[in-house]
Design a protein around this motif. Sequence first.
Motif, PDB file in Angstrom:
ATOM      1  N   VAL A 155       0.751  -1.232  -0.236  1.00 14.61           N
ATOM      2  CA  VAL A 155       0.254  -0.185  -0.159  1.00 14.61           C
ATOM      3  C   VAL A 155       0.742   1.346   0.012  1.00 14.61           C
ATOM      4  CG1 VAL A 155      -1.827   1.602   1.248  1.00 14.61           C
ATOM      5  CG2 VAL A 155      -1.887  -1.342   1.112  1.00 14.61           C
ATOM      6  N   THR A 156       0.822   2.498  -0.631  1.00 11.99           N
ATOM      7  CA  THR A 156       1.382   3.466  -1.222  1.00 11.99           C
ATOM      8  C   THR A 156       0.756   4.242  -0.485  1.00 11.99           C
ATOM      9  OG1 THR A 156       2.401   2.598  -3.059  1.00 11.99           O
ATOM     10  CG2 THR A 156       2.712   5.023  -2.803  1.00 11.99           C
ATOM     11  N   LEU A 157       1.785   4.942   0.470  1.00  9.87           N
ATOM     12  CA  LEU A 157       1.265   6.172   1.339  1.00  9.87           C
ATOM     13  C   LEU A 157       1.459   7.469   0.787  1.00  9.87           C
ATOM     14  CD1 LEU A 157       1.290   4.784   5.073  1.00  9.87           C
ATOM     15  CD2 LEU A 157      -0.854   4.862   3.373  1.00  9.87           C
ATOM     16  N   THR A 158       0.795   8.381   0.814  1.00  9.58           N
ATOM     17  CA  THR A 158       1.373   9.432   0.626  1.00  9.58           C
ATOM     18  C   THR A 158       2.118  10.754   1.602  1.00  9.58           C
ATOM     19  OG1 THR A 158       0.827   9.769  -1.963  1.00  9.58           O
ATOM     20  CG2 THR A 158       1.023  11.939  -1.152  1.00  9.58           C
ATOM     21  N   VAL A 159       3.264  11.330   1.751  1.00 13.52           N
ATOM     22  CA  VAL A 159       3.099  11.257   3.593  1.00 13.52           C
ATOM     23  C   VAL A 159       4.087  13.806   3.269  1.00 13.52           C
ATOM     24  CG1 VAL A 159       5.014  11.186   5.509  1.00 13.52           C
ATOM     25  CG2 VAL A 159       3.491   9.411   4.342  1.00 13.52           C
ATOM     26  N   SER A 160       2.835  13.843   4.013  1.00 14.80           N
ATOM     27  CA  SER A 160       3.616  15.673   3.678  1.00 14.80           C
ATOM     28  C   SER A 160       4.809  16.138   4.205  1.00 14.80           C
ATOM     29  CB  SER A 160       2.284  15.943   4.784  1.00 14.80           C
ATOM     30  OG  SER A 160       2.626  16.876   5.072  1.00 14.80           O
ATOM     31  N   SER A 161       5.923  16.705   3.596  1.00 16.14           N
ATOM     32  CA  SER A 161       6.468  16.841   3.889  1.00 16.14           C
ATOM     33  C   SER A 161       6.746  18.164   4.374  1.00 16.14           C
ATOM     34  CB  SER A 161       7.756  16.628   2.715  1.00 16.14           C
ATOM     35  OG  SER A 161       7.442  17.646   1.572  1.00 16.14           O
ATOM     36  N   GLY A 162       5.849  18.383   4.398  1.00 14.86           N
ATOM     37  CA  GLY A 162       5.995  19.829   5.201  1.00 14.86           C
ATOM     38  C   GLY A 162       5.426  21.020   3.749  1.00 14.86           C
ATOM     39  N   PRO A 163       5.219  22.716   4.240  1.00 22.50           N
ATOM     40  CA  PRO A 163       5.085  23.308   2.904  1.00 22.50           C
ATOM     41  C   PRO A 163       6.119  23.441   2.180  1.00 22.50           C
ATOM     42  CG  PRO A 163       4.864  24.564   5.375  1.00 22.50           C
ATOM     43  CD  PRO A 163       5.564  23.108   5.303  1.00 22.50           C
ATOM     44  N   ALA A 164       5.815  23.764   0.612  1.00 22.14           N
ATOM     45  CA  ALA A 164       6.933  23.717  -0.273  1.00 22.14           C
ATOM     46  C   ALA A 164       7.967  24.714  -0.090  1.00 22.14           C
ATOM     47  CB  ALA A 164       6.428  24.011  -1.399  1.00 22.14           C
ATOM     48  N   GLU A 165       9.070  25.157  -0.388  1.00 19.66           N
ATOM     49  CA  GLU A 165      10.405  25.717  -0.032  1.00 19.66           C
ATOM     50  C   GLU A 165      10.191  27.268  -1.026  1.00 19.66           C
ATOM     51  OE1 GLU A 165      14.219  24.551  -0.371  1.00 19.66           O
ATOM     52  OE2 GLU A 165      14.085  22.491   1.163  1.00 19.66           O
ATOM     53  N   PRO A 166      10.120  28.701  -0.564  1.00 24.56           N
ATOM     54  CA  PRO A 166       9.923  29.299  -1.504  1.00 24.56           C
ATOM     55  C   PRO A 166      10.708  29.384  -2.495  1.00 24.56           C
ATOM     56  CG  PRO A 166      10.701  29.896   0.991  1.00 24.56           C
ATOM     57  CD  PRO A 166      10.451  28.431   1.086  1.00 24.56           C
ATOM     58  N   ALA A 167      10.207  29.860  -4.133  1.00 27.28           N
ATOM     59  CA  ALA A 167      10.988  30.410  -4.809  1.00 27.28           C
ATOM     60  C   ALA A 167      12.144  31.098  -4.416  1.00 27.28           C
ATOM     61  CB  ALA A 167      10.241  30.626  -6.153  1.00 27.28           C
ATOM     62  N   PRO A 168      13.427  31.073  -5.197  1.00 25.43           N
ATOM     63  CA  PRO A 168      14.322  32.060  -4.468  1.00 25.43           C
ATOM     64  C   PRO A 168      14.164  33.658  -5.062  1.00 25.43           C
ATOM     65  CG  PRO A 168      15.013  30.745  -6.380  1.00 25.43           C
ATOM     66  CD  PRO A 168      14.267  30.312  -5.990  1.00 25.43           C
ATOM     67  N   PRO A 169      14.379  34.304  -4.334  1.00 31.97           N
ATOM     68  CA  PRO A 169      13.978  35.828  -5.293  1.00 31.97           C
ATOM     69  C   PRO A 169      14.696  36.419  -6.115  1.00 31.97           C
ATOM     70  CG  PRO A 169      15.336  36.043  -3.469  1.00 31.97           C
ATOM     71  CD  PRO A 169      15.160  34.674  -3.426  1.00 31.97           C
ATOM     72  N   VAL A 170      13.584  36.606  -6.721  1.00 30.80           N
ATOM     73  CA  VAL A 170      13.639  37.446  -8.556  1.00 30.80           C
ATOM     74  C   VAL A 170      14.645  38.499  -8.027  1.00 30.80           C
ATOM     75  CG1 VAL A 170      13.090  37.738 -11.437  1.00 30.80           C
ATOM     76  CG2 VAL A 170      12.330  35.909  -9.526  1.00 30.80           C
ATOM     77  N   THR A 171      15.547  39.276  -8.357  1.00 30.37           N
ATOM     78  CA  THR A 171      16.306  40.942  -8.946  1.00 30.37           C
ATOM     79  C   THR A 171      15.451  41.201 -10.251  1.00 30.37           C
ATOM     80  OG1 THR A 171      17.787  40.164  -9.487  1.00 30.37           O
ATOM     81  CG2 THR A 171      18.019  40.804  -7.199  1.00 30.37           C
ATOM     82  N   ASP A 172      15.307  42.301  -9.702  1.00 32.31           N
ATOM     83  CA  ASP A 172      14.789  44.466 -10.732  1.00 32.31           C
ATOM     84  C   ASP A 172      15.359  43.264 -12.504  1.00 32.31           C
ATOM     85  OD1 ASP A 172      12.956  45.248  -9.874  1.00 32.31           O
ATOM     86  OD2 ASP A 172      14.206  46.505  -9.195  1.00 32.31           O
ATOM     87  N   GLY A 173      15.229  43.098 -13.558  1.00 32.12           N
ATOM     88  CA  GLY A 173      15.886  42.756 -15.015  1.00 32.12           C
ATOM     89  C   GLY A 173      15.691  41.685 -14.762  1.00 32.12           C
ATOM     90  N   GLU A 174      15.572  40.506 -13.938  1.00 34.33           N
ATOM     91  CA  GLU A 174      16.132  38.948 -14.519  1.00 34.33           C
ATOM     92  C   GLU A 174      15.717  38.215 -14.355  1.00 34.33           C
ATOM     93  OE1 GLU A 174      18.537  35.891 -11.402  1.00 34.33           O
ATOM     94  OE2 GLU A 174      18.786  37.851 -10.797  1.00 34.33           O
ATOM     95  N   GLU A 175      14.837  37.405 -15.126  1.00 32.07           N
ATOM     96  CA  GLU A 175      14.039  36.842 -14.547  1.00 32.07           C
ATOM     97  C   GLU A 175      13.827  35.369 -14.417  1.00 32.07           C
ATOM     98  OE1 GLU A 175      13.480  35.167 -18.942  1.00 32.07           O
ATOM     99  OE2 GLU A 175      13.340  37.375 -19.754  1.00 32.07           O
ATOM    100  N   PRO A 176      13.138  34.876 -13.579  1.00 33.20           N
ATOM    101  CA  PRO A 176      13.081  33.319 -12.967  1.00 33.20           C
ATOM    102  C   PRO A 176      13.665  32.378 -13.219  1.00 33.20           C
ATOM    103  CG  PRO A 176      11.917  34.578 -13.022  1.00 33.20           C
ATOM    104  CD  PRO A 176      11.493  34.970 -13.871  1.00 33.20           C
TER     105      PRO A 176
END
Length: 488
Positions: free
Chosen positions: A424-445
Amino acid sequence: MTPSPDSPVGTVLRERFALGPILDADAAGSTYQARDLSEDRDVAVTVLGPALSADPAAAHAFLERARTLGSVHHPGLARVLTQGRDGDRVYAVTEHIAGVSLAEGGQGARHAPRAALSIAADVLSALQALHAAGTVHGGLRADAVRIDRDGRVRVARHPMLPGCPGAAVPDTRADVYAVGALLYALLAGVSATRDDRPLRPSSAVLGLPPDVDMLVANATEPNPRYRPRDAGQYLTLVEQVLRSLPPDAPAPGRETALLGDTASATVVLEVGLPGPETALPDVPEPRSAFAEPDREDAPAWRRLPVLIGAGALAVLLLAVVVWTLLPDADDGRAASADRTPGAAQPTDPASEEGVPEPSASADADDGVVVPHTIGMDQAAAVALLEGLGLEARIVERASATAPDGTVVDQDVPSGEPAPGDGVVTLTVSSGPAEPAPPVTDGEEPGSDTSGSDTDSDPGGGSDDGPGPDRENPGRGNGNGNSNGNGNS
């Protein structure tokens, strides 16, 4: 028919059934203690209410229900003997079960786990016969379950119009919930109140085995979809846990007088309507409706071979369990580097779901049913599955709402048979997803502006051909003549 100006009490239906005191009443009608004058025996007679008796559809449904119940034969069910009309009264006659109901015990009486599960198993066995016949009980309560004079657990009363009038007709999962609530009351010694969460007797009883706690929680899931589908499926789960329990000690948390204690026997309270504590010195210990009579006068020397045989069987079973749990040396060394002790083996969430081969596992042949694990922590869910002979595989998934390590999904719904491979496969929470790194002006993600890693430099060309930036062949070293396309 003997007329009665105010009440049916004293009325004789069909010159045969003399109605006595009222036993129970609901929106559909009333049930009376009665005497069968022809057979000289006590019976119970249910009389449809006057308004419904005047409704041809309701009267027909009542009589059809009585005929259906009369066709079901099981030692744990009170038999419906006959049904009919007498003037404007529509009635059904049921076998009278002498003994005590589970509602006649008293507030605070707790049963040890094995005793409570044995009662629940006998009730489920009776309900299984109803479900197999295409009908339901639809109104199971503690006062409808009685311990008869032979110590058998029996369902003594049947609603003749379950869900009527105005309410939805109950299904088999409603009966499962009722047994779960009854089991909660037997274990916890308090009335079960319907809630938007599963009932957990461990909240009232310290030291309760986790498997027993989960049995109650599985049956009392607010969403019927997550309960065992019928009495037979729930009975399979109860019997699996019963086989795993040690002999009963007194119920945890409070000294309890069990039914087997004839000096001061008590029975558990009503599920919802507690009553006064009552001593029942003549009531024997409850046992299965199929059990042979006890031989209490057997001398000790005659029981010795049984005890020796049971001890030898226990040792053999322990040896088999230990042998099956010991991993191969190579497997153990390989696994120890990848996981912590007691953790389940992770697996790919994209595993294929298919119909298992019937011969792939002995567990499927034994009728193992998958329990409900959603909301449990990983260690408890894994222990529950392994206790049923199943294997847990873990898939982690980020969740903003479920705490880290909590089961949020399972690939086999609860109440369904285990897959052929027992996994039986159980899906277990790993907690909240890590936030994406901040994006500086003029830089695409996602872009890399460091320029320090020559291997990942998007303009890294060579003398042999154009770099990845084909619109600017010279990008990569600031010289557009020699690096971009290899031509001067």
